[in-house]
Design a protein around this motif. Structure first.
Motif, mmCIF file in Angstrom:
data_model
loop_
_atom_site.group_PDB
_atom_site.id
_atom_site.type_symbol
_atom_site.label_atom_id
_atom_site.label_comp_id
_atom_site.label_asym_id
_atom_site.label_seq_id
_atom_site.Cartn_x
_atom_site.Cartn_y
_atom_site.Cartn_z
ATOM 1 N N THR A 176 33.138 106.283 36.082
ATOM 2 C CA THR A 176 34.573 106.008 36.088
ATOM 3 C C THR A 176 34.830 104.677 35.401
ATOM 4 O OG1 THR A 176 34.754 107.167 38.192
ATOM 5 C CG2 THR A 176 36.597 105.785 37.546
ATOM 6 N N PHE A 177 35.848 104.640 34.539
ATOM 7 C CA PHE A 177 36.122 103.464 33.713
ATOM 8 C C PHE A 177 37.580 103.068 33.883
ATOM 9 C CE2 PHE A 177 37.497 101.725 29.582
ATOM 10 C CZ PHE A 177 36.649 100.631 29.489
ATOM 11 N N ALA A 178 37.827 101.774 34.045
ATOM 12 C CA ALA A 178 39.198 101.313 34.235
ATOM 13 C C ALA A 178 39.416 99.994 33.513
ATOM 14 C CB ALA A 178 39.510 101.157 35.724
ATOM 15 N N ASP A 205 46.881 105.675 34.553
ATOM 16 C CA ASP A 205 46.081 106.186 35.662
ATOM 17 C C ASP A 205 44.761 105.437 35.832
ATOM 18 O OD1 ASP A 205 48.009 108.074 36.188
ATOM 19 O OD2 ASP A 205 47.064 109.624 34.950
ATOM 20 N N ARG A 206 44.279 104.791 34.779
ATOM 21 C CA ARG A 206 43.019 104.052 34.871
ATOM 22 C C ARG A 206 43.243 102.557 34.626
ATOM 23 N NH1 ARG A 206 39.616 104.381 29.264
ATOM 24 N NH2 ARG A 206 41.307 103.704 27.908
ATOM 25 N N ARG A 228 38.776 91.313 39.819
ATOM 26 C CA ARG A 228 37.326 91.572 39.806
ATOM 27 C C ARG A 228 37.069 93.065 39.999
ATOM 28 N NH1 ARG A 228 35.124 86.816 38.051
ATOM 29 N NH2 ARG A 228 36.355 85.120 38.887
ATOM 30 N N GLY A 229 35.830 93.482 39.715
ATOM 31 C CA GLY A 229 35.448 94.852 40.004
ATOM 32 C C GLY A 229 35.528 95.117 41.491
ATOM 33 N N PRO A 240 35.148 101.861 39.995
ATOM 34 C CA PRO A 240 35.212 101.649 38.558
ATOM 35 C C PRO A 240 34.880 100.207 38.234
ATOM 36 C CG PRO A 240 37.408 101.790 39.499
ATOM 37 C CD PRO A 240 36.459 102.149 40.581
ATOM 38 N N ARG A 241 34.185 99.977 37.132
ATOM 39 C CA ARG A 241 33.875 98.617 36.701
ATOM 40 C C ARG A 241 34.866 98.256 35.610
ATOM 41 N NH1 ARG A 241 27.684 98.803 35.371
ATOM 42 N NH2 ARG A 241 28.025 96.587 35.013
#
Length: 254
Positions: A176-178, A205-206, A228-229, A240-241
């Motif tokens: 998952t990517f944001a 959405d991300r 932060r993550g 997500p990172r």
């Protein structure tokens, strides 16, 4: 135990001097209660003996020196963090401004973060493709990195920043990517452009959006949360990172 003080000595907006304080520390968050019950925020800039100099987050108008009360909260400014932040829009202080509900926090994090040991930092290896050849080839972006965009008047910084946030992806990675998108000192029209573009393309959405407008309190430009993550929860999937994408409007470099 939180104490209340009615010992405001002087106000020279945005600074205020409070006397006879005890146990107050640098960068501590404070709250001013006006005679009509209205509350305003402040933070400690300097402590000398029993005297504290605080910076107001909002206007000093209406603060009565004799009748207003000051409370110091015992902690620096914090940000409520949760995976529910994805798809939301916040102001520079981390408060929702999109009409949605308040965030149910998994944790409250100090926005100042912790000192980083450069020797302990993981080697950057996860390339992020932005779709902008100049960045991908000459100023490569990796996951977790900040990409500041500074701009002058009349230049297409808004279109570039929106394009990067919309197109960014990690090649060959199914995780998952944001994106955390922070716009600092921009106009209302620019803020609406970013938010509407993200919603139109589905990128919202991300994305976690922090929007600090040019007419917002100046202290927000310093205090805009450095997101932060999100932490991994026990028994749950990895969060997500997040890469960070700060955007500085014309006339507001940092």
């Amino acid at each position: 135990m939180i104490k209340e003080y009615r010992t405001i000595r002087e106000i020279a907006s945005p600074l205020m001097i409070v006397e006879h304080v005890e146990g107050v520390t640098y960068d501590e968050l404070g709250e001013i209660e006006l005679p009509n019950g209205q509350k305003r925020r402040c933070k400690v800039l300097e402590v000398e003996g029993d005297r504290a100099v605080v910076q107001l987050f909002e206007s000093a108008q209406g603060i009565n020196l004799a009748q207003s009360k000051v409370r110091f909260l015992g902690h620096p400014q914090q940000l409520a963090v949760s995976e529910d932040m994805l798809g939301r829009v916040f102001n520079g202080m981390g408060e929702p401004i999109d009409g949605g509900p308040a965030i149910l926090a998994d944790a409250h994090k100090d926005i100042n973060g912790l000192p980083m040991n450069p020797a302990a930092r993981a080697y950057p290896a996860e390339f992020i493709q932005t779709g902008v050849s100049t960045i991908d080839g000459l100023n490569t972006l990796v996951r977790g990195q900040k990409l500041p965009i500074f701009s002058g008047s009349g230049l297409p910084h808004a279109a570039l920043a929106a394009q990067i946030a919309r197109q960014a992806k990690v090649l060959g990675d199914n995780e998952t990517f944001a994106v955390v998108f922070a716009a600092i000192g921009i106009t209302f029209e620019e803020s609406e452009f970013f938010i509407n573009d993200f919603r139109r393309t589905g990128a919202i959405d991300r994305t976690v959006v922090f929007s600090n407008l040019a007419n917002d309190p100046a202290v927000e430009r310093i205090a805009t949360p450095r997101a932060r993550g999100l932490r991994r929860q026990e028994g749950g999937p990895g969060p997500p990172r997040l890469p960070r994408l700060p955007v500085h409007g014309p006339g507001h470099p940092v």
